[in-house]
Motif scaffolding. Structure first.
Motif, PDB file in Angstrom:
ATOM      1  N   ALA A  76       0.847  -1.195   0.000  1.00 15.91           N
ATOM      2  CA  ALA A  76       0.000   0.000   0.000  1.00 15.91           C
ATOM      3  C   ALA A  76       0.880   1.240   0.000  1.00 15.91           C
ATOM      4  N   LYS A  77       0.239   2.344  -0.326  1.00 15.58           N
ATOM      5  CA  LYS A  77       0.800   3.665  -0.053  1.00 15.58           C
ATOM      6  C   LYS A  77       0.253   4.060   1.315  1.00 15.58           C
ATOM      7  N   SER A  78       1.115   4.594   2.194  1.00 16.05           N
ATOM      8  CA  SER A  78       0.617   4.784   3.563  1.00 16.05           C
ATOM      9  C   SER A  78       1.068   6.078   4.245  1.00 16.05           C
ATOM     10  N   LEU A  79       1.341   7.120   3.455  1.00 17.05           N
ATOM     11  CA  LEU A  79       1.711   8.403   4.068  1.00 17.05           C
ATOM     12  C   LEU A  79       0.520   9.371   3.995  1.00 17.05           C
ATOM     13  N   VAL A  80       0.056   9.794   5.166  1.00 15.19           N
ATOM     14  CA  VAL A  80      -1.144  10.641   5.200  1.00 15.19           C
ATOM     15  C   VAL A  80      -0.968  11.932   4.375  1.00 15.19           C
ATOM     16  N   PRO A  81       0.131  12.703   4.582  1.00 19.05           N
ATOM     17  CA  PRO A  81       0.246  13.946   3.795  1.00 19.05           C
ATOM     18  C   PRO A  81       0.318  13.684   2.285  1.00 19.05           C
ATOM     19  N   GLU A  82       1.021  12.604   1.896  1.00 21.14           N
ATOM     20  CA  GLU A  82       1.102  12.290   0.463  1.00 21.14           C
ATOM     21  C   GLU A  82      -0.281  11.939  -0.087  1.00 21.14           C
ATOM     22  N   SER A  83      -1.103  11.294   0.746  1.00 18.79           N
ATOM     23  CA  SER A  83      -2.451  10.920   0.278  1.00 18.79           C
ATOM     24  C   SER A  83      -3.318  12.147   0.047  1.00 18.79           C
ATOM     25  N   VAL A  84      -3.034  13.225   0.800  1.00 17.68           N
ATOM     26  CA  VAL A  84      -3.785  14.476   0.591  1.00 17.68           C
ATOM     27  C   VAL A  84      -3.341  15.109  -0.734  1.00 17.68           C
ATOM     28  N   ALA A  85      -2.024  15.023  -1.010  1.00 16.89           N
ATOM     29  CA  ALA A  85      -1.491  15.614  -2.249  1.00 16.89           C
ATOM     30  C   ALA A  85      -1.829  14.767  -3.479  1.00 16.89           C
ATOM     31  N   LYS A  86      -1.901  13.432  -3.310  1.00 15.24           N
ATOM     32  CA  LYS A  86      -2.085  12.532  -4.468  1.00 15.24           C
ATOM     33  C   LYS A  86      -3.199  11.519  -4.185  1.00 15.24           C
ATOM     34  N   PRO A  87      -4.453  12.000  -4.037  1.00 18.66           N
ATOM     35  CA  PRO A  87      -5.521  11.049  -3.677  1.00 18.66           C
ATOM     36  C   PRO A  87      -5.763   9.979  -4.744  1.00 18.66           C
ATOM     37  N   LEU A 104      -3.536   8.500  -6.712  1.00 20.77           N
ATOM     38  CA  LEU A 104      -2.524   7.455  -6.561  1.00 20.77           C
ATOM     39  C   LEU A 104      -2.925   6.512  -5.424  1.00 20.77           C
ATOM     40  N   TYR A 105      -3.379   7.091  -4.314  1.00 24.12           N
ATOM     41  CA  TYR A 105      -3.750   6.276  -3.161  1.00 24.12           C
ATOM     42  C   TYR A 105      -4.959   5.396  -3.474  1.00 24.12           C
ATOM     43  N   HIS A 106      -5.936   5.978  -4.204  1.00 27.43           N
ATOM     44  CA  HIS A 106      -7.108   5.174  -4.559  1.00 27.43           C
ATOM     45  C   HIS A 106      -6.688   4.044  -5.493  1.00 27.43           C
ATOM     46  N   ASP A 107      -5.825   4.357  -6.421  1.00 25.24           N
ATOM     47  CA  ASP A 107      -5.411   3.347  -7.398  1.00 25.24           C
ATOM     48  C   ASP A 107      -4.692   2.189  -6.704  1.00 25.24           C
ATOM     49  N   VAL A 108      -3.601   2.488  -6.002  1.00 27.22           N
ATOM     50  CA  VAL A 108      -2.797   1.412  -5.402  1.00 27.22           C
ATOM     51  C   VAL A 108      -3.590   0.698  -4.296  1.00 27.22           C
ATOM     52  N   ASN A 109      -4.163   1.486  -3.391  1.00 30.93           N
ATOM     53  CA  ASN A 109      -4.755   0.858  -2.208  1.00 30.93           C
ATOM     54  C   ASN A 109      -6.096   0.191  -2.520  1.00 30.93           C
ATOM     55  N   VAL A 110      -6.967   0.887  -3.253  1.00 29.94           N
ATOM     56  CA  VAL A 110      -8.304   0.317  -3.500  1.00 29.94           C
ATOM     57  C   VAL A 110      -8.282  -0.590  -4.732  1.00 29.94           C
ATOM     58  N   PRO A 129      -7.445  10.926   2.821  1.00 27.27           N
ATOM     59  CA  PRO A 129      -7.676   9.976   1.724  1.00 27.27           C
ATOM     60  C   PRO A 129      -7.069   8.613   2.040  1.00 27.27           C
ATOM     61  N   TYR A 130      -5.920   8.593   2.719  1.00 21.18           N
ATOM     62  CA  TYR A 130      -5.305   7.308   3.098  1.00 21.18           C
ATOM     63  C   TYR A 130      -6.283   6.462   3.906  1.00 21.18           C
ATOM     64  N   GLY A 131      -6.817   7.039   4.989  1.00 13.84           N
ATOM     65  CA  GLY A 131      -7.762   6.298   5.833  1.00 13.84           C
ATOM     66  C   GLY A 131      -8.995   5.875   5.049  1.00 13.84           C
ATOM     67  N   ALA A 132      -9.462   6.753   4.135  1.00 12.93           N
ATOM     68  CA  ALA A 132     -10.660   6.435   3.345  1.00 12.93           C
ATOM     69  C   ALA A 132     -10.403   5.250   2.413  1.00 12.93           C
TER      70      ALA A 132
END
Ligand SMILES: NC(=O)c1ccc[n+]([C@@H]2O[C@H](COP(=O)([O-])OP(=O)(O)OC[C@H]3O[C@@H](n4cnc5c(N)ncnc54)[C@H](O)[C@@H]3O)[C@@H](O)[C@H]2O)c1
Length: 318
Positions: free
Chosen positions: A73-84, A86-92, A138-141
């Protein structure tokens, strides 16, 4: 039994690989090395370099596996705010790909790395698994969305699954080939950063006016070896057609000043810090209720804050 460990070259995944091997499991690792390290893995695991976004690679990695521990997973909270996205793609999307390929391959057993970040700001402390989920990042979501997808897969396809919601993971493990501990870039976690605190560049504490015993925020810390022992128990405890969500922490909290005192004691020197204003979105207290883990997994954390700090320090010395 062969277990596929996604993200097995990362901090927590590589400790899982070590303890699974210790317990006699065969292991395959799937990792794209975006934040992981190839040298964290022993020679006796099958390593598949690639992404959970690639279904063919997942299918290959699942060969001969009977269970999956999904850490990638991607797991950095600030990065998830900057790149939602990317986080949705990798994590979800990555997790949904994995679920689809597990179904095709007939692999029915899953332990998933969820997070306390799915809860957001708690209304009640300690946080139980039925506390409201209202992620503030976005990370938590993304992790919450995966938990929901797993619940569906358990109902629909008979998956045997457990999501483990970690609080703050700390510490390392000493193996014959050296220490495995956190090697994140950037490092956002308190204890590894404290070890780097200098008078020229002191660690910042965000607020000393919180409604806590010493005014600093309280967080729950869990040693990575205790955490992985719970994963191995979860691998055995998962039941067909069921998805359990289980908190993993120590069940008690430490204030930031207590963590600084413990780290100073481990180093034998007073660590410098700078008191600054509160940071938006930080809850005052985040502590897990771990009674479900005790009951369902027959598990109990045994490593205290001093050991978490000492191991992190020893690992940093190499
Ligand atoms: N560290 C903590 O305190 C903490 C707390 C709660 C939850 N978690 C969860 O635990 C898991 C592991 O965290 P960590 O601290 O070890 O992080 P990490 O970054 O060290 O490990 C993640 C691993 O996943 C791999 N990866 C990333 N994207 C991938 C992709 N598309 N395909 C294949 N592999 C990919 C990385 O290369 C890395 O090896 C994550 O799911 C994280 O959300 C961690």
């Amino acid at each position: 039994m062969r277990v596929l460990v996604t993200g097995g070259a990362g901090y927590i995944g590589s400790v899982a690989v070590a303890l699974l091997r210790r317990d006699g499991y065969d292991v395959t690792v799937l990792d794209d090395l975006s934040t992981g390290h190839r040298d964290s893995l022993p020679a006796d695991v099958r390593f598949v370099e690639g992404s959970v976004l690639n279904s063919a690679i997942i299918a290959d990695a699942l060969t001969d596996c009977e269970a999956v521990m999904h850490f990638a997973a991607k797991s950095l909270v600030p990065e998830s705010v900057a790149k939602p996205e990317l986080y949705h793609d990798v994590n979800v999307n990555g997790s949904k790909n994995l679920l689809a390929q597990m179904k095709l391959a007939g692999v029915n057993r899953l332990v998933f790395s969820s997070t306390a970040a799915t809860y957001g700001e708690p209304e009640v402390i300690p946080i139980t698994e039925i506390s409201q989920t209202n992620p503030t990042s976005p990370y938590g979501a993304t992790k919450l969305e995966v938990d929901h997808a797993i619940t569906e897969a358990a109902k629909r396809d008979g998956l045997a699954a457990i999501s483990l919601r970690y609080f703050n993971v700390v510490g390392g493990i000493k193996l014959d080939r050296g220490w495995i501990s956190e090697r994140h870039t950037p490092e956002t976690h308190l204890i590894p950063n404290l070890l780097r605190s200098t008078s020229a560049n002191p660690i910042k504490i965000f607020g000393n006016d919180w409604p806590t015993k010493d005014g600093t925020c309280i967080r729950d810390y869990i040693h990575v070896v205790d955490l992985i022992e719970a994963h191995i128990a979860a691998l055995k405890a998962a039941k067909t057609g069921s998805h359990e969500i289980i908190n993993l922490g120590s069940g008690s909290g430490y204030s930031i000043l207590e963590v600084i005192a413990a780290t100073s004691a481990a180093l034998g020197t007073e660590l410098p810090y700078e008191m600054t204003a509160r940071r938006a979105g930080d809850p005052a207290v985040l502590v897990a209720d771990i009674s479900k883990a005790r009951t369902l997994l027959g598990w109990q954390p045994t490593r205290d804050l001093a050991q978490m700090v000492n191991d992190t320090y020893e690992a940093a010395q190499g």
